[in-house]
Design an enzyme around this catalytic site. Structure first.
Site, short mmCIF file in Angstrom:
data_model
loop_
_atom_site.label_atom_id
_atom_site.label_comp_id
_atom_site.label_asym_id
_atom_site.label_seq_id
_atom_site.Cartn_x
_atom_site.Cartn_y
_atom_site.Cartn_z
N ARG A 222 44.28 39.72 35.32
CA ARG A 222 43.51 38.62 35.91
C ARG A 222 42.04 38.85 35.57
O ARG A 222 41.37 39.66 36.22
CB ARG A 222 43.72 38.62 37.42
CG ARG A 222 43.29 37.34 38.12
CD ARG A 222 43.31 37.52 39.63
NE ARG A 222 42.14 38.26 40.07
CZ ARG A 222 42.10 39.05 41.14
NH1 ARG A 222 43.18 39.22 41.87
NH2 ARG A 222 40.99 39.68 41.47
N HIS B 57 40.17 36.48 42.19
CA HIS B 57 41.47 35.98 42.68
C HIS B 57 41.42 34.45 42.81
O HIS B 57 42.29 33.74 42.32
CB HIS B 57 41.79 36.62 44.03
CG HIS B 57 42.89 35.94 44.79
ND1 HIS B 57 44.19 35.89 44.34
CD2 HIS B 57 42.87 35.25 45.96
CE1 HIS B 57 44.92 35.21 45.21
NE2 HIS B 57 44.15 34.81 46.19
N TYR C 33 35.84 45.23 44.38
CA TYR C 33 36.95 46.19 44.39
C TYR C 33 37.39 46.68 43.00
O TYR C 33 38.31 47.48 42.90
CB TYR C 33 38.16 45.60 45.15
CG TYR C 33 38.55 44.20 44.72
CD1 TYR C 33 39.29 43.99 43.57
CD2 TYR C 33 38.18 43.09 45.48
CE1 TYR C 33 39.66 42.72 43.18
CE2 TYR C 33 38.54 41.80 45.10
CZ TYR C 33 39.28 41.62 43.95
OH TYR C 33 39.63 40.36 43.57
#
Lengths: 359, 322
Positions: free
Chosen positions: A256, A260, A269
């Site tokens: 990805r 998100h 993160y």
């Protein structure tokens, strides 16, 4: 102790990151027009995705889940399916949906807060976007059961993310599909991250493909940035399913490259270094390199393709932005085939109060 | 009643090839209560399928089948086993029509035994209809006699939307009634007036109808003429029938086996308070299960409202009248 069963997980790659063929290419990959068609669809998916994120950033679209980096997996799945098969997607399968005839206007309407976006004009039997994680895998199993009962040569395909494989519904779907030899293919789009949780924190399993083993069905890994491998593996799984051979689990390893969703900030993160490393493996680049090596692509053609994509995207965006806001009746329409009396009264009250709330 | 339920399945499967039956032990075993007795022998193992033991899968697979043109009738073995399926029922089954603007629909019946009173083990005696009644897009129906079980189940299967069909466990074998197998459905969304009366309206549903009718008979001996309404469709509630009755009697007592807090009875009381308050001669009363966990069976009869509790509530209501 004697060994009762052993398992292994195989991994398929047909196109390396430099665009070189690995092993024997499947027939569709030897047809330049077909590869160009798929490359065009991948390019459109990326350009549309970029536009959708921009629309969100400028307040013209709600929260949107980007598919940046998933194009090979998405188009590989789409190209492997037949029109009469059904797709039960997650909320990120923009590429597969575009391939299957969901329109850009419909995608924008949905993420723009309008249920009309789920009323696909193209693939009428496909399931809508599925937000509750992993629940769609059971719908695909049910659709496959319907096809099997009616002896129709159709298959269902469910996609699911890596995080989704932790949900109970996923295991229930694999299990029932295996137990009844249903014509369904589950594709785990393993993009490394379930919002902020990496796969290694999600499960002790070394691969997600091996989740198939406990259900007694075949499972394999493919390079999810490799258009040819995805299509080859999903095609083989679909043909087996169509022939009565039962379900397959395909784990497509991709990444990805985006947050998100537009509501997420992935820099909280994961490191920029990791994303840069992943970008070097991304799918459009290697498909383009393959085409260039075959002398089927150059900068001019790329520019023309991007212009063509931009034109169709701009037209869809204009169409989306011009779509009138639904009336309050839309809340009540289609709740039931026949709206109960007391809810009809609420429909009238909602019309009376329309426009009295905030924006 | 259980034979009438099996009979309704049989009629509809015979006349509509889209109807399929799924659930745990519904095949060779004919269901743990025999509600699907003989169906697999008659219609084959494809149309009458035992599923793996997974309630979310039963609901989720039913959704997939329904969206692709079948009409699944799915059995959940006991209402206390429903909870894993709620994700599918609430997030998908109830709203598939709405969110796809009518493109995909869920003509599904989820059947399940409802309520206690048969000395069953833990988790086998639940009355949690409120969980389902609160969900937009669902119909919740409960039959109270063999004939109504037959007619309402046919209506539920023919309905184009999902119907939660709650079968009162202790009525499964409570009474015998000749039911003609004529394929005639009863209307949904409509309450049934089982007994006409002029002094008080008793509204109940499911197995509590038995105690409610018995209470009405005792009250008649004491000179109190009770009207008894079988709600039949718990959601959406047939408010008109209740309001008409309260306009006539001026008194309302609601009887439910479920816990009292936020129960269906509370909705009925609210409807009458909003739209029928000035017809009332006395405060509305509810006779309900306690707001406790359904006890194991030694105490279940103390949990389930008794005829005595209903009679007492009605007497108090009459005594409190203005």
């Amino acid at each position: 102790m004697r060994t009762v069963i052993e398992f292994r997980v195989e991994s398929l790659q047909r196109l390396d990151p430099d665009g070189n063929a690995v092993g024997e290419l499947p027939a569709f990959a030897l047809d330049p027009d077909e590869v160009l068609r798929m490359y065009g669809a991948m390019t459109l998916a990326r350009a549309f995705d970029t536009k959708a994120v921009n629309l969100q950033r400028t307040g013209q679209l709600g929260t949107y889940a980007s598919c940046l980096g998933h194009e090979a997996t998405h188009i590989g799945i789409g190209a492997a399916m037949r029109a009469e098969d059904v797709l039960a997607p997650v909320y990120r399968e923009v590429g597969t949906q575009l391939w299957r005839g969901v329109t850009m206007r419909e995608i924008l309407l949905y993420w723009g807060g309008d249920e009309r976006g789920n009323d696909f004009s193209g693939p009428r039997a496909d399931f809508p976007w599925c937000v509750p994680i992993a629940t769609q895998t059971l719908h695909a199993a049910g659709a496959a059961m319907a096809f099997k009962i009616r002896h129709e040569p159709r298959c269902a395909v469910a996609t699911i993310g890596d995080g989704g494989t932790s949900e109970g519904a996923f295991y229930e779907a694999l299990n029932v599909a295996g137990a009844r030899a249903l014509p369904v293919v589950f594709v785990v789009v393993n993009n490394g991250w379930a919002i902020s949780v990496p796969v290694a924190a999600q499960t002790a399993a070394r691969t997600l493909a091996q989740k198939a083993i406990a259900a007694g069905i075949p499972g394999l890994q493919v390079d999810g940035n490799d258009l040819f491998a995805v299509r080859e593996a999903v095609s083989a799984a679909l043909e087996r399913a169509r022939g009565g051979g039962g379900p397959t689990l395909v784990e497509a390893l991709t990444y990805r490259l985006s947050d998100h969703t537009t509501a997420d900030d992935a820099s909280r993160y994961r490191s920029a270094r990791e994303v840069d490393d992943a970008r070097a493996l991304e799918p459009l680049l290697r498909t383009r390199r393959f085409l260039e090596k075959a002398d089927r692509w150059n900068a001019d053609r790329e520019r023309a393709l991007l212009e063509e994509c931009a034109g169709s995207i701009d037209a869809a965006v204009a169409d989306y932005l011009a779509a009138p806001r639904p009336s309050t009746d839309a809340m009540f329409d289609h709740l039931f085939a026949n709206l109960p009396e007391r809810i009809r009264e609420q429909r009238i009250a909602a019309r009376r109060h329309a426009g009295t709330g905030g924006h | 009643m259980v034979e009438a339920i099996a009979m309704a399945h049989g009629w509809e499967m015979q006349h509509d090839p889209a109807v399929v039956v799924i659930g745990e032990d519904v095949g060779a075993n004919g269901g743990v209560f025999r509600a699907t007795q003989g169906l697999q022998q008659r219609f084959g193992a494809e149309r009458v399928q035992d599923t793996p033991l997974a309630e979310a899968a039963i609901a989720g697979v039913a959704i997939g089948m329904a969206a692709q043109g079948l009409k699944p009738v799915a059995e959940i073995q006991f209402m206390g086993f429903l909870y894993p399926a709620l994700d599918q029922i609430i997030n998908h089954m109830s709203r598939m029509r709405h969110r796809t603007r009518g493109r995909l629909t869920c003509p599904i019946v989820m059947r399940m035994p409802h309520g206690g009173g048969i000395h069953a083990p833990e988790h086998h005696s639940e009355s949690v209809e409120t969980l389902l009644c609160h969900v937009p897009g669902l119909r919740v129906v409960s039959p109270t006699s063999p004939a109504r079980a037959y007619g309402l189940l046919l209506a539920a299967i023919r309905d184009p939307d999902p119907v939660m069909f709650l079968e009162p466990t202790r009525l499964y074998r409570a009474s015998r009634q000749e039911v003609p197998d004529d394929g005639r459905a009863l209307p949904l969304d409509q309450a049934f007036v089982l007994r006409e009366g002029s002094d008080v309206t008793l509204v109940s549903w499911g197995a509590m109808i038995a105690e409610t009718l018995q209470a009405a008979a005792e009250l008649a001996d004491a000179g109190i003429d009770a009207e008894v309404i079988d709600l039949a469709t718990l959601s959406p509630v047939d408010a008109a029938t209740i309001l008409d009755s309260v306009a006539k009697t001026g008194r309302l007592v609601i009887v439910q086996e479920a816990a009292r807090n936020v129960g269906v009875g509370a909705e009925i009381a609210a409807i009458v308070a909003e739209d029928g308050l000035f017809d009332l001669l006395a405060p509305i009363r509810r006779v309900a299960g306690y707001d406790t966990v359904m006890p194991l069976y030694r105490l279940e009869r103390d949990y389930i409202p008794s005829v005595r509790r209903i009679v007492d509530a009605v007497r108090s209501t009459v005594a409190d009248s203005r």
